[in-house]
Write an enzyme that holds these catalytic residues in place. Structure first.
Site, short mmCIF file in Angstrom:
data_model
loop_
_atom_site.label_atom_id
_atom_site.label_comp_id
_atom_site.label_asym_id
_atom_site.label_seq_id
_atom_site.Cartn_x
_atom_site.Cartn_y
_atom_site.Cartn_z
N GLU A 119 0.84 -1.21 0.00
CA GLU A 119 0.00 0.00 0.00
C GLU A 119 0.87 1.25 0.00
O GLU A 119 2.08 1.19 0.23
CB GLU A 119 -0.94 0.01 1.20
CG GLU A 119 -0.22 0.06 2.52
CD GLU A 119 -0.86 1.01 3.53
OE1 GLU A 119 -1.32 2.10 3.12
OE2 GLU A 119 -0.85 0.68 4.72
N LYS A 156 -4.37 -1.02 13.99
CA LYS A 156 -3.66 0.06 14.66
C LYS A 156 -4.13 0.19 16.11
O LYS A 156 -5.31 0.11 16.40
CB LYS A 156 -3.84 1.37 13.89
CG LYS A 156 -3.00 1.35 12.61
CD LYS A 156 -2.91 2.69 11.94
CE LYS A 156 -4.18 3.05 11.24
NZ LYS A 156 -4.46 2.21 10.07
N1 PSU Z 1 -0.51 2.20 8.90
C1 PSU Z 1 0.39 3.22 9.05
N2 PSU Z 1 0.09 4.41 8.50
C2 PSU Z 1 -1.07 4.62 7.80
C3 PSU Z 1 -1.98 3.56 7.63
C4 PSU Z 1 -1.66 2.38 8.20
O1 PSU Z 1 1.44 3.04 9.66
O2 PSU Z 1 -1.28 5.73 7.32
C5 PSU Z 1 -3.22 3.78 6.80
C6 PSU Z 1 -3.58 2.50 6.04
O3 PSU Z 1 -3.50 2.83 4.67
C7 PSU Z 1 -5.01 2.23 6.43
C8 PSU Z 1 -5.50 3.61 6.78
O4 PSU Z 1 -5.71 1.63 5.40
O5 PSU Z 1 -4.40 4.15 7.49
C9 PSU Z 1 -6.78 3.61 7.56
O6 PSU Z 1 -7.25 4.93 7.61
P1 PSU Z 1 -8.79 5.19 8.03
O7 PSU Z 1 -8.84 4.86 9.50
O8 PSU Z 1 -9.02 6.64 7.75
O9 PSU Z 1 -9.62 4.29 7.18
#
Ligand code: PSU
Ligand code: MN
Length: 311
Positions: free
Chosen positions: A34, A168
């Protein structure tokens, strides 16, 4: 629901680079990566270093890397080094989940793709495995805010294998595990029965099932395919306990960061980048180093699973 791209043809709206297409046609292993982690998760210039080093490590493992992102509105599966450099350094690069792809296309935007958008594009290109750092999920307070990452519902209908260090740690992990169950997404620990939380080894939640090898993970993906099920398989790969972020430091900074986000009125797709950036600052860079370690482990395991699934 994603429509499968017939073998040998490209959806005209998506650019699959020749190296990736040839590898898939030949049954050689490909690993999708990604790019939101690059554009919105890591500080410059580390983001570019990590992107290029990850691709080199995947290649060294005998796997073709396919970093996925959007360049001038066009989703690219297998970004060239110059395109990766552009996304890692340019101004005005947005964060694109699936709902943003048509907007980015119509407006010719550059974008890093989230897990949701990356998985969707990878699957359309026939790639079977992807790696990320930490998956998105249900945010704390989602009962009020309704903030659940589109990563979850998208994975429910995208039959890929995702290697991630759980979700996360900024999220409501209990609620996220409940949603993974509701969405019928199989979750297994990689050599563990504990669900990891990104920079910490153990989220405090148990997993019912584990796999011990890349071959076992690949067998699980095949079993899903044989049953005709459409959900991703989530392989939760924890950071080694001795490399994790000190859990006490983690908990303290997290509490402060959540309060800061609330005070600053941060909502929506800005929430995750805000919290991760603040985390890096408030841990004196320690969380960044662990983040990179986590990501490296997931890329390495993803490459091994891709090799098992190839052919
Ligand atoms: N892990 C990281 N940094 C990020 C992300 C994941 O260390 O920026 C990103 C991934 O791309 C994940 C996104 O899909 O955060 C999720 O964001 P949201 O909660 O807005 O869907
Ligand atoms: Mn969200």
């Amino acid at each position: 629901m994603p429509v499968d791209v017939p073998p040998g043809s490209a959806h005209p709206a998506i650019r699959v680079t020749e190296e990736v297409r040839a590898a898939l046609d030949d049954g050689r292993p490909v690993l999708a990566l990604e790019s939101t982690i690059l554009t919105h998760g890591l500080p410059r210039p580390r983001n570019l270093e990590v992107a290029l080093r990850s691709e080199a490590e995947v290649r060294a493992a005998g796997v073709v890397p396919a970093t996925i992102g959007v360049v001038a509105g066009v989703p690219v599966v297998g970004l060239a080094a110059a395109e990766i450099e552009h996304l890692c350094t340019a101004e005005g690069v947005v964060k694109a989940s699936v709902r943003d792809l048509p907007i980015a296309r119509a407006k010719r935007l550059d974008a890093g793709t989230t897990v949701a958008a990356t998985a969707w594009l990878a699957h359309r290109a026939r790639i079977r495995v992807m790696s990320t750092g930490g998956l998105g999920g249900v945010h704390r307070g989602a009962g009020e805010s309704f903030d659940e990452s589109a990563d979850l519902p998208l994975l429910a209908e995208t039959p890929i294998t995702l290697v991630s260090a759980g979700v996360k740690s900024i999220l409501d992990i209990a609620a996220t595990l409940e949603r993974l169950e509701t969405l019928s997404i199989p979750v297994v620990g990689y050599r563990t029965n504990r669900f990891p939380a990104f920079t910490v080894t153990d989220s405090g939640f148990a997993l019912d099932y584990r796999v011990e090898s890349p071959a076992e993970a690949a067998a699980l993906a095949r079993a899903r395919d044989e049953l005709g099920l459409r959900a991703a398989v989530l392989v939760a790969n924890p950071v080694a306990p001795e490399r994790q972020l000190d859990p006490a430091l983690h908990d303290r900074v997290l509490a402060e960061s959540l309060a800061a986000a609330a005070a600053a009125g941060v909502t929506g797709h800005d929430t995750t980048p805000f919290l991760l950036e603040r985390f890096q600052r408030e841990t004196g860079g320690a969380s960044l180093e662990v983040n990179l370690e986590v990501y490296r482990g997931n890329v390495s395991l993803g490459a091994e699973i891709a090799r098992e699934l190839a052919g």
